[in-house]
Scaffold this motif. Structure first.
Motif, mmCIF file in Angstrom:
data_model
loop_
_atom_site.group_PDB
_atom_site.id
_atom_site.type_symbol
_atom_site.label_atom_id
_atom_site.label_comp_id
_atom_site.label_asym_id
_atom_site.label_seq_id
_atom_site.Cartn_x
_atom_site.Cartn_y
_atom_site.Cartn_z
ATOM 1 N N ILE A 124 0.839 -1.203 0.000
ATOM 2 C CA ILE A 124 0.000 0.000 0.000
ATOM 3 C C ILE A 124 0.874 1.254 0.000
ATOM 4 C CG2 ILE A 124 -1.673 1.347 1.366
ATOM 5 C CD1 ILE A 124 -2.908 -1.108 0.063
ATOM 6 N N LEU A 125 1.976 1.211 0.748
ATOM 7 C CA LEU A 125 2.866 2.377 0.849
ATOM 8 C C LEU A 125 3.871 2.455 -0.301
ATOM 9 C CD1 LEU A 125 3.507 2.349 4.695
ATOM 10 C CD2 LEU A 125 1.985 3.840 3.395
ATOM 11 N N GLY A 126 3.885 1.450 -1.165
ATOM 12 C CA GLY A 126 4.761 1.492 -2.331
ATOM 13 C C GLY A 126 6.125 0.851 -2.102
ATOM 14 N N TYR A 127 6.252 0.048 -1.043
ATOM 15 C CA TYR A 127 7.511 -0.642 -0.756
ATOM 16 C C TYR A 127 7.384 -2.099 -1.213
ATOM 17 C CZ TYR A 127 8.166 3.364 2.356
ATOM 18 O OH TYR A 127 8.291 4.628 2.876
ATOM 19 N N GLY A 156 4.550 -6.440 11.814
ATOM 20 C CA GLY A 156 3.376 -5.793 11.210
ATOM 21 C C GLY A 156 2.541 -5.081 12.259
ATOM 22 N N LEU A 157 2.354 -5.711 13.435
ATOM 23 C CA LEU A 157 1.583 -5.107 14.513
ATOM 24 C C LEU A 157 2.247 -3.815 15.000
ATOM 25 C CD1 LEU A 157 -0.752 -5.319 16.588
ATOM 26 C CD2 LEU A 157 0.843 -6.567 18.054
ATOM 27 N N ILE A 158 3.557 -3.864 15.207
ATOM 28 C CA ILE A 158 4.300 -2.675 15.667
ATOM 29 C C ILE A 158 4.214 -1.567 14.619
ATOM 30 C CG2 ILE A 158 6.605 -1.784 16.213
ATOM 31 C CD1 ILE A 158 7.196 -4.601 17.420
ATOM 32 N N GLU A 159 4.421 -1.924 13.344
ATOM 33 C CA GLU A 159 4.350 -0.912 12.282
ATOM 34 C C GLU A 159 2.946 -0.322 12.177
ATOM 35 O OE1 GLU A 159 7.908 -1.921 9.149
ATOM 36 O OE2 GLU A 159 5.972 -2.855 8.773
ATOM 37 N N GLY A 160 1.913 -1.150 12.302
ATOM 38 C CA GLY A 160 0.534 -0.658 12.243
ATOM 39 C C GLY A 160 0.259 0.348 13.346
ATOM 40 N N GLU A 169 1.239 14.675 9.009
ATOM 41 C CA GLU A 169 2.477 15.301 8.526
ATOM 42 C C GLU A 169 3.688 14.410 8.805
ATOM 43 O OE1 GLU A 169 0.250 16.990 10.554
ATOM 44 O OE2 GLU A 169 -0.656 18.135 8.908
ATOM 45 N N GLU A 170 3.730 13.819 10.019
ATOM 46 C CA GLU A 170 4.856 12.929 10.354
ATOM 47 C C GLU A 170 4.828 11.686 9.468
ATOM 48 O OE1 GLU A 170 5.524 13.613 15.139
ATOM 49 O OE2 GLU A 170 3.934 12.257 14.480
ATOM 50 N N PHE A 171 3.658 11.131 9.299
ATOM 51 C CA PHE A 171 3.512 9.948 8.453
ATOM 52 C C PHE A 171 3.975 10.249 7.037
ATOM 53 C CE2 PHE A 171 1.074 7.347 5.479
ATOM 54 C CZ PHE A 171 1.360 6.069 5.948
ATOM 55 N N MET A 172 3.497 11.395 6.510
ATOM 56 C CA MET A 172 3.850 11.801 5.141
ATOM 57 C C MET A 172 5.359 11.996 5.021
ATOM 58 S SD MET A 172 2.237 12.279 2.428
ATOM 59 C CE MET A 172 2.472 12.988 0.845
ATOM 60 N N ALA A 173 5.942 12.725 5.981
ATOM 61 C CA ALA A 173 7.376 13.009 5.926
ATOM 62 C C ALA A 173 8.206 11.736 6.073
ATOM 63 C CB ALA A 173 7.748 14.017 7.014
ATOM 64 N N THR A 174 7.776 10.827 6.931
ATOM 65 C CA THR A 174 8.571 9.625 7.212
ATOM 66 C C THR A 174 8.422 8.550 6.139
ATOM 67 O OG1 THR A 174 8.277 10.039 9.568
ATOM 68 C CG2 THR A 174 9.041 7.850 8.942
ATOM 69 N N TYR A 175 7.180 8.216 5.793
ATOM 70 C CA TYR A 175 6.960 7.037 4.956
ATOM 71 C C TYR A 175 6.687 7.337 3.482
ATOM 72 C CZ TYR A 175 6.740 4.855 9.496
ATOM 73 O OH TYR A 175 7.045 4.425 10.762
ATOM 74 N N GLN A 176 6.200 8.537 3.163
ATOM 75 C CA GLN A 176 5.919 8.865 1.770
ATOM 76 C C GLN A 176 7.047 9.689 1.153
ATOM 77 O OE1 GLN A 176 2.663 7.824 0.068
ATOM 78 N NE2 GLN A 176 3.399 6.448 1.651
ATOM 79 N N GLU A 177 7.430 10.762 1.816
ATOM 80 C CA GLU A 177 8.498 11.591 1.272
ATOM 81 C C GLU A 177 9.874 11.054 1.626
ATOM 82 O OE1 GLU A 177 7.545 15.431 2.842
ATOM 83 O OE2 GLU A 177 5.743 15.627 1.604
ATOM 84 N N ARG A 179 10.561 7.986 2.487
ATOM 85 C CA ARG A 179 10.664 6.617 1.976
ATOM 86 C C ARG A 179 11.379 5.687 2.970
ATOM 87 N NH1 ARG A 179 7.431 5.104 -1.447
ATOM 88 N NH2 ARG A 179 8.834 3.572 -2.266
ATOM 89 N N ARG A 180 11.003 5.775 4.232
ATOM 90 C CA ARG A 180 11.575 4.912 5.272
ATOM 91 C C ARG A 180 10.785 3.602 5.282
ATOM 92 N NH1 ARG A 180 11.804 6.566 11.575
ATOM 93 N NH2 ARG A 180 12.741 4.657 12.354
#
Length: 183
Positions: A124-127, A156-160, A169-177, A179-180
């Motif tokens: 879903i996140l593109g990884y 998966g539970l921890i990441e969820g 904003e944190e989600f966007m900066a960390t996982y989308q922009e 790419r962590r």
């Protein structure tokens, strides 16, 4: 009587000659009129040709002007359409990045908690690479006493939980922009 007959013949000949002369005169006049008519028709045809040529030139000029105007209008329309498409594209990107990040955050978080061992949230996140790793380890773990599947499920539970507790904003900066891919 013979003289009378001669007089009648002479008069008939004279009348016939006069009629012939008159017919020749009428024929000559008719030929003159025909020649005049031919000349007038020729002059009229020349005038018509000249007018047609002028009209053709005017039509050609009008068509050229129309073509130039049409090209200009189409060029302006194309520029406006391109500008509108770019504005729409920018607006769509902006809307996707703001609302979609929240949707992706919630979707990825829930899928990570429920199906974390399959790595669906990574896709879903593109990884893709990380998603394939989790999928292979999770499925392989089913055949190897379940320990790898349990470990991947805990990841998966921890990441969820991490996804759902971050701000948009944190989600966007960390996982989308940023790419962590992990934690």
């Amino acid at each position: 009587m013979a003289e009378e007959k001669k007089d009648v013949n002479d008069k008939t000949d004279d009348a016939f000659d006069a009629a012939k002369e008159k017919a020749n005169d009428i024929g000559n006049k008719a030929n003159e009129k025909i020649a005049d008519a031919k000349e007038a028709a020729s002059e009229l045809a020349d005038e018509v040709k000249e007018k047609a040529s002028e009209l053709g030139e005017q039509a050609s000029e009008t068509i050229e002007e129309f073509t130039e105007d049409a090209k200009e209008v189409l060029s302006d329309f194309a520029e406006d359409a391109k500008k509108t498409a770019n504005e729409f594209s920018e607006s769509a990107k902006e809307a996707f990045n703001t609302s979609s990040s929240e949707n992706k955050k919630i979707l990825a978080g829930i899928l990570a908690i429920i199906f974390g061992w399959l790595g669906v949230h990574k896709f879903i996140l593109g990884y893709q690479k990380e998603g394939i790793i989790m999928l292979v380890v999770g499925i392989a773990g089913l055949f190897l006493c379940g320990i790898p599947t349990t470990i991947v499920s805990i990841v998966g539970l921890i990441e969820g939980i991490m996804y759902l507790t971050k701000t948009d904003e944190e989600f966007m900066a960390t996982y989308q922009e940023g790419r962590r891919p992990w934690f």
